[in-house]
Write a protein that holds these residues in place. Sequence first.
Motif, short mmCIF file in Angstrom:
data_model
loop_
_atom_site.label_atom_id
_atom_site.label_comp_id
_atom_site.label_asym_id
_atom_site.label_seq_id
_atom_site.Cartn_x
_atom_site.Cartn_y
_atom_site.Cartn_z
N PRO A 126 -4.40 -18.66 3.05
CA PRO A 126 -2.92 -18.28 3.35
C PRO A 126 -2.60 -17.44 1.92
O PRO A 126 -3.00 -18.03 0.76
CB PRO A 126 -2.05 -19.26 3.76
N LEU A 127 -1.89 -16.25 1.81
CA LEU A 127 -1.45 -15.61 0.75
C LEU A 127 -0.12 -16.06 0.42
O LEU A 127 0.51 -16.53 1.58
CB LEU A 127 -1.55 -14.05 1.08
N MET A 128 0.35 -16.02 -0.59
CA MET A 128 1.66 -16.44 -1.10
C MET A 128 2.79 -15.56 -0.12
O MET A 128 3.85 -16.14 0.09
CB MET A 128 1.71 -16.35 -2.62
N ASN A 158 1.09 -11.42 9.87
CA ASN A 158 2.39 -11.29 10.68
C ASN A 158 3.44 -11.46 9.95
O ASN A 158 3.34 -11.44 8.74
CB ASN A 158 2.34 -12.57 11.55
N PRO A 159 4.78 -11.45 10.23
CA PRO A 159 5.92 -11.06 9.30
C PRO A 159 6.17 -11.87 8.10
O PRO A 159 6.55 -11.58 7.10
CB PRO A 159 7.14 -10.86 10.30
N ILE A 160 5.65 -13.25 8.59
CA ILE A 160 6.09 -14.29 7.28
C ILE A 160 4.96 -14.72 6.66
O ILE A 160 4.83 -15.13 5.74
CB ILE A 160 6.89 -15.13 7.57
N ARG A 161 3.58 -14.23 7.10
CA ARG A 161 2.38 -14.80 6.57
C ARG A 161 1.46 -14.06 6.69
O ARG A 161 1.02 -13.59 7.87
CB ARG A 161 2.31 -16.16 7.11
N THR A 162 0.48 -14.01 5.71
CA THR A 162 -0.83 -13.22 5.90
C THR A 162 -2.00 -14.37 5.53
O THR A 162 -1.99 -14.81 4.69
CB THR A 162 -1.16 -11.96 4.92
#
Lengths: 173, 460
Positions: B309-311, B253-257
Amino acid sequence: MSEMKLVEQAIKGNEDAFLDLIHSYQEALYRTAISYLKNEGDALEAVQEVTYRAYRSIKTVKQPAYFKTWLIRIMMNYCQDVIKKSKREVLEDRIVSMQGVSEDFTYLEVEEALLNLSDYERELLHLKYFEDVKIKDIAVMWNTPEGTIKTRLHKALRALRHNFEEKGEMKRV
Amino acid sequence: MFEEEEKKLEQRKKSIDKVEVPRDKLHFAVQSGFEKAKKERALKRSKIRKRSTWSIAIAAILLISFVTSISVSPVFASKVASIPGLEKIVSLIKQDRGLTAAVENDFYQPINLSQEKNGITVTLDGIIADKKGMVIFYSVHSKEVDLSTLEIKYLELSSGMTPRYRFGLGNNYGLNLTPREGTNFYSGVKTIEKVAFSKDPSWGMGIKNGDKIEHFNIPFTYKLMDVENKNIVVDKEVTIEGQRFKIKQLIVNPIRTTIKLEEDPNNSKKLLSRAFDELKLVDEMGRTWSTTPGNSYKVLPKGNLWEVPLMESFYFHDPKELTLTFGKVAAMEKSEAYVLIDTETKEFLEQPSKSIFSNLQVKDNRVSFIVQVDKEYDKNLVHFNKFIDANEKEFYIETGGLTPVVNNYVRGSMITVPEVGQKFEFELPDKSFTTYTNPIRLDLEFYPSWIEEDVQIEIK
């Protein structure tokens, strides 16, 4: 070609000029990286990344006379990011394992004290005492009065001294 | 004035000057950095040319995808100029490709609300929010008080009167506010991974000024961005040193993968905390997305599902190909992942074969032992949060703050003993309160043990 000419050419997009310049400063870049990251692999990766970043933003060089310092600053920024992302303990251990300098305890002490400074202070100390850049030139580059740079340099040295003293006390206890 | 410090710095320079330079490798490093930049530039040119007939919006997004952290794109620059207050947060987001792209794609919502108390002003600059979480940008400034003397005590997001998220620091701790160079201005960013949409949210912050804590609270409103996730279903299996895992899917999603993966319950090894710290995704252009170390977690304590979660998110970057690698995965044999202690005989009954535990002592209702970790191992990872008695009764070990007055909570501590290691100590439950049965077991969630194999998974 003089360095100034090379820089001007590089800014215009001359790739050979750019490569010539980086190769002539590669050792300085490497030593800066080593001073922060303490190991060959990371330092080489840093040089690679900084070359890449420098090429991408070569057009932003405003003062060709300070090209070398511009490069060194990209390197310092990069290293500071790396340090923040990794962990300090890891770094301290690397210092110990660094060959040829491990016997010198003063060195370790300085290294630890430097880790406790702000990025800005460390950058300032690095330019002044590692790259031997004159206060006058730092002032021009950063568009800051010379007096202010001097004050900040003193503040950084004071912070360094404070760190030494703190360390000393701990040892006595 | 500072002769001694200057001398030390000069000595340091001399010793670094003595370090041998690997000239060939250095030359190669410069060349490959240069090649990488050139390749990227060529790619960028051809792509833009090809799509020049497309709409401006698509062209803009394409451009974004080639911008990395160091420079600010024209799109980004124009956003900064057009959104009030955005310039204040530029330095906070330009390091994060995902957030930069979110701003460029109009996901940033300026708020610009301030509250002043005793000469200190806190401003909620803006937010980026999607269905799951929120990124909050805030700043502090003051005309009267030197910011570097202040400390952050807590950050809080509430919904009405109910706190939804709180990041607090214990009694004796505070986070120093470090003002930006040459200013008396501080700006910060807080990413809240999971928070539900709220109609009446407010941002709270506690700032310690001397002995006093100033409490700020800023109510605000925001729009929930209705966006589609760009999830990637993977469903591929991988074996690392005989341990099987299944990559389920990537939530983008826009702020997080976030990567969702599953461990095979029949694996002989147990995944430890921070199992996937070295996991990495690389796309066709060599752009890398790494994990935030320490953030991988098990969705349910007894389940097999993990979320990593990715950075940064690559939502707006649309990579064509993605390859996943694992690096070192923290894991140890399940049959060894605990310590068994008899508090009567005061001995370890069982512990891992290459044990890092020693010097068990039981004195006055306190159990302690030494944990020795190598220098390469992060000692902050060493922790025990509970012990289990012979009847599977659980006792929680509280190492910080207040211990709840509940009979299955005990106090514990972890201290560093110079040149020895970490000393872990915990209390046994008060017998007049509750009882326990020997032996007691401490499950290991950390251990300097890893599995590693050169495997790659094509995600896309």
